[in-house]
Design a protein around this motif. Structure first.
Motif, PDB file in Angstrom:
ATOM      1  N   VAL A 179       0.769  -1.019   0.378  1.00  0.00           N
ATOM      2  CA  VAL A 179       0.029   0.126   0.044  1.00  0.00           C
ATOM      3  C   VAL A 179       0.989   0.782  -0.185  1.00  0.00           C
ATOM      4  N   ILE A 180       2.043   1.390   0.556  1.00  0.00           N
ATOM      5  CA  ILE A 180       2.723   2.889   1.094  1.00  0.00           C
ATOM      6  C   ILE A 180       3.465   3.206   0.235  1.00  0.00           C
ATOM      7  N   GLU A 183       0.922   3.814  -3.422  1.00  0.00           N
ATOM      8  CA  GLU A 183       0.559   5.015  -2.790  1.00  0.00           C
ATOM      9  C   GLU A 183       1.625   6.560  -2.641  1.00  0.00           C
ATOM     10  N   GLU A 199       9.494  -5.535  -6.995  1.00  0.00           N
ATOM     11  CA  GLU A 199       8.329  -6.322  -5.379  1.00  0.00           C
ATOM     12  C   GLU A 199       8.979  -7.433  -5.800  1.00  0.00           C
ATOM     13  N   TYR A 200       9.121  -7.905  -4.486  1.00  0.00           N
ATOM     14  CA  TYR A 200       9.226  -9.275  -4.380  1.00  0.00           C
ATOM     15  C   TYR A 200       8.447 -11.304  -4.570  1.00  0.00           C
ATOM     16  N   VAL A 233      14.995  -7.732  -2.971  1.00  0.00           N
ATOM     17  CA  VAL A 233      16.406  -6.370  -2.984  1.00  0.00           C
ATOM     18  C   VAL A 233      17.380  -7.009  -1.736  1.00  0.00           C
ATOM     19  N   GLY A 268       6.666  -2.875   4.813  1.00  0.00           N
ATOM     20  CA  GLY A 268       6.257  -3.361   5.853  1.00  0.00           C
ATOM     21  C   GLY A 268       6.276  -2.897   6.911  1.00  0.00           C
ATOM     22  N   VAL A 346      -8.010  -0.173   1.717  1.00  0.00           N
ATOM     23  CA  VAL A 346      -8.019   0.859   1.018  1.00  0.00           C
ATOM     24  C   VAL A 346      -7.143   1.200   0.384  1.00  0.00           C
TER      25      VAL A 346
END
Ligand code: NAI
Length: 462
Positions: A179-180, A183, A199-200, A233, A268, A346
């Protein structure tokens, strides 16, 4: 030293809401907060400032994308980053002051400083020890670290640093397509930054409905975000010239690098309970660092409760708020209620993404018989009129009983539309109940009704 019925530690959405509810229920309440302003991560450096930047950057995007189509001519606005930042700061200030007002209105004592619990029934703030019949731990979470990556909040940042960059960077690598990452990544992409998300996993937004994941990634790619999927990463090297991100592709273990002015670490968050003294009190913890609680949000130490990101469950402000109200009710001798099966999620990108209940993948795994009602926003007159025809509403209902089991929306206003389905689920409604409810025309919410109709005899406009 003062005596209270309840001391809440932490004034984020979980803590401050809990304190207000405790006070409303007649309890003498204090709330401990060490930040200069109330509202916690969400209000100060999370949900609220990010929404200001998402809004401003979305407006800019609209001027580029759609203004001419509507006959709105003229030069596209230039970005004044300093002004955009002060707009964001104002928004935060208005909200933090709002909570201060609510504290005064409800006669809640704000104990300024960082709290610890020297013994059950006691909270220490600075040199003072206060007593309380009940203590609520609402200390939230912090960004998790990643091996090989040193965050300096300047060019290697968490969401906190990403909100206050001194200038709009030319390039940004976002680690983590959660999400972070998405966004903040879409904010900067719209402002002109070249954004690459590493992304893993093989899909973005883990845990989301698979179809939504695919469409979401496609739409974000169309907005200019680049994705490197299945890539772990390994580390970030910072030099004067910028940052070098090293990643390893999971499919063949090959290594590659990316250069970026700014790196956003969005892999996370973890519960934040440092300095509370929980170990000394013998408070039991979960394996992943959350405070262990029972069905009444109470820890194994009588009179010490915990809520929000500090306990298990989705790290969402509204989940914390619900727990805050529920634990206040319990402390006041009433019944506290949180329906963990109906907590919406959301993502405030454009289009928005929202979901509640089970995903199709979860239902398959549970071996449950279900049906799918899907409706594209392309068939929604209102959405089409404002160039928001991308995306869909998908309702999952029990095959036999028609009871709504989940809903997944990608499209305009998804974050608001989802609540109709939340209420329906809270009442144990069938898809037919939504389908038989008159929805105003022309609204986006008709797409929800059409998806519900598609669970039965069929949608009208598809
Ligand atoms: P997240 O858990 O949503 O996503 C982290 C992503 O990073 C995952 O997809 C993971 O596979 C990936 N990842 C982990 N290690 C990696 C590595 N070495 N290389 C590449 N990828 C790696 O975490 P995020 O986005 O940081 O958000 C944290 C919490 O904050 C979440 O619980 C989220 O729900 C909450 N939040 C909620 C918001 C909202 O409701 N709109 C907004 C912002 C945060």
């Amino acid at each position: 030293m003062a005596e209270f019925d309840v001391i809440v530690i932490g004034a984020g959405p979980g803590g401050y809401v809990s304190a207000i509810r405790c006070a409303q229920l007649g309890l003498k309440t204090a709330c401990v907060e060490g930040r200069e302003t109330l509202g916690g991560t969400c209000l100060n450096v999370g949900c609220i400032p990010s929404k200001a930047l998402l809004h401003a950057s979305h407006m800019l995007h609209e001027t580029h994308e759609n203004f001419e189509k509507m006959g709105l001519m003229g030069a596209a606005p230039k970005v004044d980053w300093t002004k955009m930042q002060s707009y964001k700061t104002d928004v935060v200030g208005q909200n933090t002051k709002g909570i201060e007002f609510l504290f005064k209105k409800n006669k809640i004592t704000w104990l300024k400083g960082w709290g610890s619990i020297p013994a059950a029934g006691q909270v220490k703030v600075g040199d003072e020890v206060h007593t309380a019949k009940a203590i609520v731990i609402a200390t939230g979470s912090e960004s998790s670290s990643l091996p090989g990556v040193t965050v300096d909040e300047k060019t290697v940042v968490t969401s906190t640093g990403a909100l206050v960059l001194p200038k709009i960077p030319k390039s940004m690598v976002v680690i983590g397509a959660g999400v972070i990452g998405l966004e903040m990544g879409s904010v900067y992409a719209r402002l002109g930054t070249e954004v690459t998300v590493v992304e893993y996993l093989d899909a973005i937004t883990p845990g989301m409905d698979g179809e939504v994941q695919k469409v979401f990634q496609r739409l974000l790619s169309r907005q200019g975000l680049k994705f490197i999927m299945g890539a772990a990463v390994q580390g970030v090297k910072t030099t004067k010239g910028g940052n070098t991100v090293t990643y390893k592709l999971r499919k063949d273990d090959s290594e590659a690098t990316l250069e970026a002015e700014v790196v956003l670490v969005a892999t996370g968050r973890k519960p934040y309970t440092d300095g509370l003294g929980l170990e000394g009190l013998g408070v039991e913890m979960e394996k992943r660092g959350q405070v262990r609680i029972d069905d009444h949000w109470q820890t194994n130490v009588k009179g010490i409760y915990a809520i929000g990101d500090a306990v298990v469950g989705p790290m969402l402000a509204h989940k914390a708020e619900d727990e805050g109200m529920a634990v206040a009710a319990v402390i006041a001798g009433k019944h506290g209620h949180v329906n963990y099966g109906v907590i919406p999620g959301v993502i405030y990108t454009a289009p928005e993404v929202a979901s509640v209940g089970k995903t199709e993948e979860q239902l398959k795994e549970e071996g449950r018989a279900y049906k799918v009602g899907k409706f594209p926003f392309m068939g929604n007159a209102r959405a089409k009129a404002v160039f928001q025809g991308d995306g869909f509403v998908k309702i999952l209902a029990d095959k036999e009983t028609d009871r709504v089991l989940g809903c997944h929306i990608i499209g305009p206003g998804a974050g608001d539309l989802i609540h109709e389905v939340c209420v329906a689920m809270e009442f144990g409604a069938a898809a037919e109940d939504i389908a038989l409810t008159c929805h105003a025309h022309p609204t986006y919410s008709e797409a929800v009704r059409e998806a519900a109709l598609a669970c039965g005899d069929g949608a009208i406009h598809a």
